[in-house]
Design an enzyme around this catalytic site. Structure first.
Site, mmCIF file in Angstrom:
data_model
loop_
_atom_site.group_PDB
_atom_site.id
_atom_site.type_symbol
_atom_site.label_atom_id
_atom_site.label_comp_id
_atom_site.label_asym_id
_atom_site.label_seq_id
_atom_site.Cartn_x
_atom_site.Cartn_y
_atom_site.Cartn_z
ATOM 1 N N GLN A 126 48.962 72.337 28.365
ATOM 2 C CA GLN A 126 49.127 72.383 29.822
ATOM 3 C C GLN A 126 49.494 71.015 30.377
ATOM 4 O O GLN A 126 48.682 70.086 30.307
ATOM 5 C CB GLN A 126 47.813 72.862 30.451
ATOM 6 C CG GLN A 126 47.855 72.950 31.967
ATOM 7 C CD GLN A 126 46.473 73.192 32.568
ATOM 8 O OE1 GLN A 126 45.452 72.851 31.970
ATOM 9 N NE2 GLN A 126 46.431 73.772 33.753
ATOM 10 N N SER A 129 48.364 67.478 34.981
ATOM 11 C CA SER A 129 47.867 66.201 35.495
ATOM 12 C C SER A 129 48.758 65.032 35.099
ATOM 13 O O SER A 129 49.367 65.016 34.030
ATOM 14 C CB SER A 129 46.458 65.940 34.955
ATOM 15 O OG SER A 129 45.617 67.020 35.239
ATOM 16 N N GLU A 244 42.425 80.179 35.335
ATOM 17 C CA GLU A 244 41.707 79.140 34.612
ATOM 18 C C GLU A 244 40.247 79.125 35.041
ATOM 19 O O GLU A 244 39.365 78.832 34.269
ATOM 20 C CB GLU A 244 42.366 77.786 34.905
ATOM 21 C CG GLU A 244 41.853 76.656 34.055
ATOM 22 C CD GLU A 244 42.505 75.316 34.397
ATOM 23 O OE1 GLU A 244 42.148 74.326 33.769
ATOM 24 O OE2 GLU A 244 43.362 75.277 35.307
ATOM 25 N N SER A 382 37.641 69.424 39.974
ATOM 26 C CA SER A 382 36.321 68.787 39.847
ATOM 27 C C SER A 382 35.294 69.490 40.732
ATOM 28 O O SER A 382 35.651 70.242 41.641
ATOM 29 C CB SER A 382 36.405 67.319 40.258
ATOM 30 O OG SER A 382 36.512 67.235 41.673
ATOM 31 N N ASN A 383 34.020 69.233 40.483
ATOM 32 C CA ASN A 383 32.979 69.869 41.293
ATOM 33 C C ASN A 383 33.070 69.457 42.765
ATOM 34 O O ASN A 383 32.712 70.237 43.643
ATOM 35 C CB ASN A 383 31.599 69.555 40.710
ATOM 36 C CG ASN A 383 31.324 70.404 39.475
ATOM 37 O OD1 ASN A 383 32.224 71.066 38.953
ATOM 38 N ND2 ASN A 383 30.089 70.408 39.012
#
Ligand SMILES: Cc1cc2nc3c(=O)[nH]c(=O)nc-3n(C[C@H](O)[C@H](O)[C@H](O)COP(=O)(O)OP(=O)(O)OC[C@H]3O[C@@H](n4cnc5c(N)ncnc54)[C@H](O)[C@@H]3O)c2cc1C
Lengths: 399, 356
Positions: A126, A129, A244, A382-383
């Site tokens: 993938q 990023s 995802e 991210s969280n």
């Protein structure tokens, strides 16, 4: 309300369990249990076994060679697989690209690429990023410029998981630098053997080689490798991200992890008693287990909604946050449990030098896993980003 | 009340900080991490030349320090730079044991940087329990096994605890002695340790017992807390810098309140950690020593975890890479909780001691 599975679902579970018992090679399960690195051949071998049974692509429609299981069945499969220490299926082709091609690809692309995902001809990674585009993915800079029947690609992707094994990468690239950020992005399939593609390893803090940088210098990509329409890539990427995010609660992993913690803590001695009987340690374990039980039901609630055909809502974000925190807490307990033996660098250390330590092979990798799994709250959105989504929906502004 | 360091200690701190800044860059340190020896002899002798080892001993022992605050100053700086050279075990624990035993010959060599030592006390199956010693001393030989002995493979002399009947004592074993087998391996946070196997290995009694082991480990706890504090200072500083420079969504990520408040929490907890180290160093040798050390080690373990995990989280992916300074520092902080008793161990001790 009925918390039990139906008879059909129980029969399905029995079928999965029988398959795992018969087919999962014990050496492979042992490697997974001990947290050892799996080789490319290990992963490909397991894929082939699942494919032979028709279970490699649980979420794909039958028409594309999938199992077409509903969310409950997929959950049962994941749970049984984790309990049996089966390797996790590599998600990039199967859970990420596959659904995108099925929804947005043309029939030539579907006919060419989908069977190759199933039979293992292609290993996908993938390429989203970039060094400057993490949480703010839409700011990505990798450029693709049309030149006749090719795109010329220049730029750099990073954090590419298992890119060292891959021969294909699906990328988000910028095709219109003048449009609004989200509107100038396209979804491109790139053969990694093309001249100008270079993969450089990144070693993570636990010493593992799991991610890579992928560099593109004047890489020529045929236009037929564009998925859907030019400049519509962001829509496809968002669709993929919802895929995802399902299953990110990782309930099966948590259950397996907690079982390992208890196994270690029964063998470890403190003050002449097993650590598991120590009130401070026992309280920590109980607290996580209590959280996990509730989350397992939250997870099932989301799954049954999905099985009924409802669009995934905020549950995906909620499960990602809660699930990653619980898994990280379990990793923390495991490293605590092994005491001073958390310190050796496991891959070389305790092998052979260690006959006196209780179940040392469990002890070996737990500290490395603790560090490695810090990633769980960083990747896949991210969280902080997940909490932002939840808050935005809850307090206005929509999605 | 006076919270200033003495002139001598401030000079030691400055010199050491400057030396490490010049000689212990991330690159240099990463090369040391990858080296077969797991430590750099020239850094070890460089530190000895600066007087860093001497600072861990008092004048009667051939040094010029040796008090809690001398130890704290040295190890805070070593922690700040992520130093992996095993001064805690090789110089402080083993050296002070030999000084107590009057083996000035070896201590002088240590202070000069010429001798490598190790301290082998903990055993498999004993976790952090100080009185768990199964290694037996009989007929002049030691038989047993010692766990995760820092520097155990490279040491020329090892100070080993063993049990003779119901008496726990310390003994001196020389490298190369018959029946000694030190199987060494690398550590996750840098450096090397060994499983030390003893099979009727000749050893010299040092005349020290469990009480001395307890007071040596008290010194080590001050050092370990200070080292973790230094490492936390680096982690917090790196995070603060990164939050101000890393941009996403067109602005520095530190401007997102979700991160800004957590950064503020780290700064608050860092001051708690600093005070805990001051408490530990200041109470060394007093009636409150045991309770204070348990309290400090517990707090440092707890805050350490928060600092290491939050620093990584607020950095994002970059902090997960081996090459980046924070990765090593975070591992040092977390691993400090696996030495001389972890947060839970010291919580339990604190409860027992403060109830007594
Ligand atoms: C082990 C690993 C594997 C990965 N695998 C892949 C892969 O295969 N393919 C791929 O494309 N990518 C992959 N990634 C990349 C991953 O998706 C990114 O790391 C992630 O998106 C975060 O980006 P970043 O690391 O640049 O951090 P940044 O986005 O720079 O974030 C730094 C910190 O700022 C916070 N932050 C950012 N924006 C906000 C905001 N608006 N509000 C509050 N906080 C904010 C973040 O939560 C984080 O704490 C992987 C990452 C890791 C660590």
């Amino acid at each position: 309300m009925d918390l039990s599975y139906t008879a059909d679902e129980e029969a399905f579970r029995a079928e999965i369990r029988a398959f795992l018992e018969a087919e999962l090679p014990s050496e492979l399960a042992e490697k997974v249990r001990l947290g050892r690195d799996l080789t490319k051949a290990d992963m490909e071998g397991w894929h082939a076994m699942l494919n032979a049974r028709g279970w490699l692509a649980p979420n794909w429609p039958k028409s594309f060679g999938g199992a077409e299981w509903n969310a409950v069945q997929r959950h049962i499969f994941d749970e049984e697989s984790a309990a049996a220490n089966a390797p996790r299926v590599v998600p990039f082709g199967l859970s990420m690209l596959g659904p995108v091609l099925q929804k947005f690809g043309n029939s030539a692309q579907q006919e060419h690429w989908l069977p190759r995902i199933l039979d293992g001809t292609d290993w996908w990674c993938q390429g989203y990023s970039e060094p400057g585009a993490g949480s703010d993915l839409a700011s990505l800079k990798t450029r693709a410029v049309r030149d006749g029947d090719h795109y010329i690609v220049n730029g750099q992707k990073t954090w590419t998981t298992l890119g060292q094994h891959a021969n294909m990468i699906f990328c988000l690239v910028r095709t219109d630098p003048d449009a609004k950020q989200q509107e100038g992005i396209s979804f491109l399939l790139i053969d990694m053997d093309t001249p100008g593609v270079e993969v450089r390893p990144i070693i993570l803090l636990d010493g593992s080689h799991e991610v890579n940088e992928v560099w593109f210098t004047d890489v020529r990509v045929p236009v037929e490798n564009l998925v859907g329409e030019e400049n519509k890539g962001w829509t496809y990427a968002k669709y993929l991200l919802t895929h995802e995010r399902t299953g990110l609660g990782g309930v099966g992993f948590s259950q397996a992890g907690l079982a390992a913690v208890k196994r270690i803590a029964r063998a470890e001695m403190h003050n002449g008693k097993p650590l598991i009987e120590n009130p401070h340690f026992a309280a920590r374990v109980a607290q996580v287990e209590i959280e996990m039980r509730a989350m397992a039901t939250t997870n099932l609630r989301a799954i049954s909604k999905a099985a009924a055909g409802e669009a995934p809502g905020l549950e995906a974000s909620m499960l990602k946050v809660k699930g990653s925190v619980i898994r990280q807490e379990i990793n923390d307990l495991a490293r605590r449990a092994v005491g001073p033996y958390a310190m050796p660098f496991a891959s070389e250390a305790l092998e052979g030098a260690n006959d006196l330590v209780p179940d040392p092979q469990d002890a070996g990798p737990v500290a490395a896993q603790y560090f490695n799994n810090r990633k769980l709250s960083i990747f896949g959105g991210s969280n902080e980003i997940q909490r932002g989504i939840i808050a935005k929906v809850a307090m206005g502004g929509g999605r | 009340m006076n919270f200033e360091l003495t002139e001598e200690r401030r000079m030691l701190q400055d010199t050491l900080r400057r030396y490490l800044r010049a000689e212990y860059s991330t690159e240099r340190r990463n090369a040391i991490l990858d080296s077969a020896a797991g430590y750099a002899p020239e850094i070890w002798s460089g530190l000895a030349d600066l007087g860093v080892i001497g600072a861990l001993f008092d004048e009667a022992q051939g040094g010029f320090g040796g008090a809690g605050f001398d130890i704290a100053v040295v190890f805070e700086e070593l922690g700040r730079a992520g130093v992996v050279e095993p001064l805690l075990d090789g110089a402080l624990l083993a050296g002070r044991a030999l000084a107590l035993a009057g083996r000035q010959d070896i201590v002088d060599g240590l202070i000069a940087g010429d001798v490598q030592l190790a301290f082998a006390h903990y055993e498999p199956g004993g976790r952090y329990d100080l009185d768990y010693v199964q290694t037996e001393a009989s007929g002049g030989g030691l038989t047993g096994r010692k766990a995760v002995v820092m520097h155990g493979g490279a040491a020329e002399h090892i100070v080993v605890s063993a049990r003779d009947g119901d008496q726990i004592g310390l003994y001196l074993v020389n490298a190369g002695a018959p029946g000694l087998d030190a199987r060494d391996y690398p550590l996750l946070a840098g450096g090397r340790a060994a499983e030390v196997m003893l099979d009727n290995t000749p050893a010299e009694p040092l005349g020290l017992g469990l009480a001395e082991i307890e007071s040596l480990v008290a010194l080590a706890m001050v050092a370990q807390c200070a080292e973790a504090l230094g490492a936390m200072e680096t982690a917090v500083a790196l995070t603060q810098d990164y939050l101000m420079t890393r941009k996403q969504f067109g602005r520095p990520i530190g401007t997102f309140q979700a991160l800004a408040h957590r950064m503020a929490d780290l700064l608050i907890e860092l001051e708690q950690a600093r005070s805990a180290v001051i408490n530990a160093a200041g109470m060394l040798g007093t009636r409150d020593e045991a309770t204070t050390l348990a309290a400090s080690k517990n707090l440092i373990g707890r805050v350490g975890r928060q600092v290491a995990e939050e620093a990584i989280q607020m950095h994002g992916g970059i902090a997960m890479t081996q090459e980046y300074e924070l990765a090593h520092i975070a591992k040092r902080i977390i691993m400090a909780d696996h030495r001389f008793g972890d947060t839970d161990y010291h919580l339990e001790r604190f409860i027992a001691l403060s109830a007594a």
